[in-house]
Write a protein that holds these residues in place. Sequence first.
Motif, PDB file in Angstrom:
ATOM      1  N   PHE A  38      46.532  28.094  36.897  1.00  0.00           N
ATOM      2  CA  PHE A  38      45.313  28.686  36.367  1.00  0.00           C
ATOM      3  C   PHE A  38      44.374  27.596  35.859  1.00  0.00           C
ATOM      4  O   PHE A  38      44.820  26.546  35.378  1.00  0.00           O
ATOM      5  CB  PHE A  38      45.611  29.611  35.178  1.00  0.00           C
ATOM      6  N   VAL A  39      43.092  27.891  35.934  1.00  0.00           N
ATOM      7  CA  VAL A  39      42.075  27.204  35.144  1.00  0.00           C
ATOM      8  C   VAL A  39      41.514  28.264  34.220  1.00  0.00           C
ATOM      9  O   VAL A  39      40.849  29.204  34.676  1.00  0.00           O
ATOM     10  CB  VAL A  39      40.978  26.591  36.018  1.00  0.00           C
ATOM     11  N   ASP A  40      41.835  28.174  32.948  1.00  0.00           N
ATOM     12  CA  ASP A  40      41.566  29.255  31.990  1.00  0.00           C
ATOM     13  C   ASP A  40      42.266  30.516  32.495  1.00  0.00           C
ATOM     14  O   ASP A  40      43.469  30.495  32.723  1.00  0.00           O
ATOM     15  CB  ASP A  40      40.068  29.435  31.781  1.00  0.00           C
ATOM     16  N   ASP A  41      41.529  31.605  32.728  1.00  0.00           N
ATOM     17  CA  ASP A  41      42.157  32.830  33.227  1.00  0.00           C
ATOM     18  C   ASP A  41      41.997  33.004  34.734  1.00  0.00           C
ATOM     19  O   ASP A  41      42.394  34.034  35.290  1.00  0.00           O
ATOM     20  CB  ASP A  41      41.567  34.057  32.511  1.00  0.00           C
ATOM     21  N   ARG A  42      41.441  32.004  35.396  1.00  0.00           N
ATOM     22  CA  ARG A  42      41.220  32.086  36.849  1.00  0.00           C
ATOM     23  C   ARG A  42      42.433  31.525  37.579  1.00  0.00           C
ATOM     24  O   ARG A  42      42.787  30.363  37.417  1.00  0.00           O
ATOM     25  CB  ARG A  42      39.949  31.319  37.232  1.00  0.00           C
ATOM     26  N   LEU A  43      43.051  32.362  38.392  1.00  0.00           N
ATOM     27  CA  LEU A  43      44.209  31.936  39.168  1.00  0.00           C
ATOM     28  C   LEU A  43      43.743  31.027  40.300  1.00  0.00           C
ATOM     29  O   LEU A  43      42.909  31.422  41.111  1.00  0.00           O
ATOM     30  CB  LEU A  43      44.955  33.156  39.711  1.00  0.00           C
ATOM     31  N   LEU A  87      47.110  38.791  29.099  1.00  0.00           N
ATOM     32  CA  LEU A  87      47.032  39.962  29.966  1.00  0.00           C
ATOM     33  C   LEU A  87      46.251  39.671  31.246  1.00  0.00           C
ATOM     34  O   LEU A  87      46.626  40.139  32.330  1.00  0.00           O
ATOM     35  CB  LEU A  87      46.385  41.130  29.219  1.00  0.00           C
ATOM     36  N   GLU A  88      45.175  38.909  31.146  1.00  0.00           N
ATOM     37  CA  GLU A  88      44.391  38.601  32.335  1.00  0.00           C
ATOM     38  C   GLU A  88      45.192  37.768  33.334  1.00  0.00           C
ATOM     39  O   GLU A  88      45.095  37.968  34.548  1.00  0.00           O
ATOM     40  CB  GLU A  88      43.103  37.879  31.942  1.00  0.00           C
ATOM     41  N   GLN A  89      45.972  36.845  32.846  1.00  0.00           N
ATOM     42  CA  GLN A  89      46.783  36.015  33.725  1.00  0.00           C
ATOM     43  C   GLN A  89      47.909  36.825  34.367  1.00  0.00           C
ATOM     44  O   GLN A  89      48.213  36.646  35.548  1.00  0.00           O
ATOM     45  CB  GLN A  89      47.327  34.828  32.936  1.00  0.00           C
ATOM     46  N   ALA A  90      48.511  37.731  33.601  1.00  0.00           N
ATOM     47  CA  ALA A  90      49.531  38.610  34.167  1.00  0.00           C
ATOM     48  C   ALA A  90      48.926  39.532  35.219  1.00  0.00           C
ATOM     49  O   ALA A  90      49.514  39.762  36.289  1.00  0.00           O
ATOM     50  CB  ALA A  90      50.191  39.431  33.058  1.00  0.00           C
ATOM     51  N   ARG A  91      47.754  40.038  34.925  1.00  0.00           N
ATOM     52  CA  ARG A  91      47.060  40.916  35.882  1.00  0.00           C
ATOM     53  C   ARG A  91      46.722  40.153  37.165  1.00  0.00           C
ATOM     54  O   ARG A  91      46.929  40.661  38.284  1.00  0.00           O
ATOM     55  CB  ARG A  91      45.790  41.472  35.241  1.00  0.00           C
ATOM     56  N   ALA A  92      46.239  38.944  37.035  1.00  0.00           N
ATOM     57  CA  ALA A  92      45.898  38.139  38.212  1.00  0.00           C
ATOM     58  C   ALA A  92      47.135  37.842  39.047  1.00  0.00           C
ATOM     59  O   ALA A  92      47.076  37.834  40.285  1.00  0.00           O
ATOM     60  CB  ALA A  92      45.236  36.836  37.770  1.00  0.00           C
ATOM     61  N   GLY A 114      49.932  39.721  39.253  1.00  0.00           N
ATOM     62  CA  GLY A 114      50.309  40.933  39.977  1.00  0.00           C
ATOM     63  C   GLY A 114      49.438  41.156  41.196  1.00  0.00           C
ATOM     64  O   GLY A 114      49.923  41.520  42.277  1.00  0.00           O
ATOM     65  N   GLY A 115      48.138  40.902  41.050  1.00  0.00           N
ATOM     66  CA  GLY A 115      47.230  41.067  42.172  1.00  0.00           C
ATOM     67  C   GLY A 115      47.491  40.076  43.296  1.00  0.00           C
ATOM     68  O   GLY A 115      47.474  40.436  44.471  1.00  0.00           O
ATOM     69  N   VAL A 116      47.760  38.822  42.933  1.00  0.00           N
ATOM     70  CA  VAL A 116      47.970  37.817  43.975  1.00  0.00           C
ATOM     71  C   VAL A 116      49.299  38.046  44.697  1.00  0.00           C
ATOM     72  O   VAL A 116      49.431  37.725  45.883  1.00  0.00           O
ATOM     73  CB  VAL A 116      47.884  36.387  43.389  1.00  0.00           C
ATOM     74  N   LEU A 117      50.279  38.641  44.008  1.00  0.00           N
ATOM     75  CA  LEU A 117      51.527  38.973  44.689  1.00  0.00           C
ATOM     76  C   LEU A 117      51.297  40.071  45.723  1.00  0.00           C
ATOM     77  O   LEU A 117      51.797  39.995  46.849  1.00  0.00           O
ATOM     78  CB  LEU A 117      52.586  39.399  43.676  1.00  0.00           C
ATOM     79  N   GLY A 118      50.519  41.086  45.341  1.00  0.00           N
ATOM     80  CA  GLY A 118      50.181  42.110  46.322  1.00  0.00           C
ATOM     81  C   GLY A 118      49.395  41.542  47.494  1.00  0.00           C
ATOM     82  O   GLY A 118      49.611  41.927  48.658  1.00  0.00           O
ATOM     83  N   GLN A 119      48.483  40.624  47.202  1.00  0.00           N
ATOM     84  CA  GLN A 119      47.726  39.951  48.263  1.00  0.00           C
ATOM     85  C   GLN A 119      48.660  39.168  49.182  1.00  0.00           C
ATOM     86  O   GLN A 119      48.504  39.199  50.416  1.00  0.00           O
ATOM     87  CB  GLN A 119      46.686  39.019  47.650  1.00  0.00           C
ATOM     88  N   LEU A 120      49.611  38.467  48.605  1.00  0.00           N
ATOM     89  CA  LEU A 120      50.584  37.724  49.403  1.00  0.00           C
ATOM     90  C   LEU A 120      51.312  38.647  50.368  1.00  0.00           C
ATOM     91  O   LEU A 120      51.467  38.329  51.566  1.00  0.00           O
ATOM     92  CB  LEU A 120      51.591  37.033  48.474  1.00  0.00           C
ATOM     93  N   HIS A 121      51.757  39.793  49.879  1.00  0.00           N
ATOM     94  CA  HIS A 121      52.503  40.714  50.740  1.00  0.00           C
ATOM     95  C   HIS A 121      51.636  41.245  51.878  1.00  0.00           C
ATOM     96  O   HIS A 121      52.132  41.470  52.992  1.00  0.00           O
ATOM     97  CB  HIS A 121      53.064  41.864  49.899  1.00  0.00           C
ATOM     98  N   ARG A 122      50.350  41.434  51.629  1.00  0.00           N
ATOM     99  CA  ARG A 122      49.457  41.898  52.691  1.00  0.00           C
ATOM    100  C   ARG A 122      49.176  40.787  53.707  1.00  0.00           C
ATOM    101  O   ARG A 122      49.272  40.993  54.911  1.00  0.00           O
ATOM    102  CB  ARG A 122      48.146  42.397  52.095  1.00  0.00           C
ATOM    103  N   ALA A 145      47.985  45.899  38.701  1.00  0.00           N
ATOM    104  CA  ALA A 145      47.238  45.027  39.619  1.00  0.00           C
ATOM    105  C   ALA A 145      47.947  44.924  40.970  1.00  0.00           C
ATOM    106  O   ALA A 145      47.294  44.880  42.017  1.00  0.00           O
ATOM    107  CB  ALA A 145      47.073  43.641  39.002  1.00  0.00           C
ATOM    108  N   TYR A 146      49.271  44.909  40.953  1.00  0.00           N
ATOM    109  CA  TYR A 146      50.015  44.887  42.217  1.00  0.00           C
ATOM    110  C   TYR A 146      49.780  46.177  42.993  1.00  0.00           C
ATOM    111  O   TYR A 146      49.504  46.156  44.207  1.00  0.00           O
ATOM    112  CB  TYR A 146      51.506  44.698  41.949  1.00  0.00           C
TER     113      TYR A 146
END
Length: 312
Positions: free
Chosen positions: A197-202, A114-119, A121-129, A246-247
């Motif tokens: 990822f390194v562990d759960d860190r994207l 779940l943490e990796q999926a959440r990360a 979604g967040g990085v995709l939103g960041q990419l779009h911004r 997250a997105y």
Amino acid sequence: MSVFTKVSHPELLDFLQQYPVGEVIGFQGIGEGVENTNYFVDTDDGRWVLTLFERLNYDDLPFFLGLMEHLAAHGFPSAAPLHTNDGKNLVTLNGKPAAMVRRLVGQSVLFPNLEQARATGGVLGQLHRVAATFKGGADNARGTAWRLQTAQELMPHLAEDARALIASELDAQKALALDALPQGIVHADLFRDNVLFVDDRLTGVIDFYYACRDSLLYDLAITVNDWCFDTHGQLNRARSDAMIAAYIAERQPTAAEAQAWRLVLRAAALRFYLSRLQDWVHPRAGGLVHVKDPDAYRRILEYHRSDVLPLG
């Protein structure tokens, strides 16, 4: 990231003389994906990825390489292309356009938590911004027109049930106007093997060579379809909820996007069902070529045709 064009050790040594990377320690081909030839290259100045572009031409590539440089310069976890001693980020190797990027730390995950999926979604939103300030643009080479043309070409090679499914879905897609939804630069291929990822860190997003200007929601749909379904077409709802939330925290979809979401998910599934069928029907030659199962995306498409995945 398959190997279609072989590079010998002497050829590599000669090629690398134009880069400030030091002495070669080792290199190996990467046998994943289906589009480009990729090698890991280790030198005494760092670790790199060498890409030979098998389908893209020289005129297309400045957009992709420029986008990667833009993203990296704005703090996005993308690898910036390496420049040669005379300032070029695009060169030639064995008759193919080629580029070098620094290899990012981390590994892709096959079974994300779940943490990796959440990360993601967040990085995709960041990419779009972040990409909203990039001045370049490119049309989606595998957009609506490509889907129609590819389906027509594949029909004679497919079983009756596959033909009926594709024809029905193309008819349904006539109600979807992706170009009327919010547009921007999209990754268009943010599969699990393109996020590190390194562990759960994207730690990195790679392979921007399908990036284009298209519907932002379509990019989210592509990502959800890969990250949140298994090979049997079963949805992991907890994972999709985490990714979508997250997105949305980075970019709030519009009411029109929410209304179109189900058809957009189906368009994204159809695109990869067709491309995998194309590779299955017309396999490409190469030293290490991985052809992916088209039925995985058929099952995702069938899921979206029979059920609704909420947007938020």
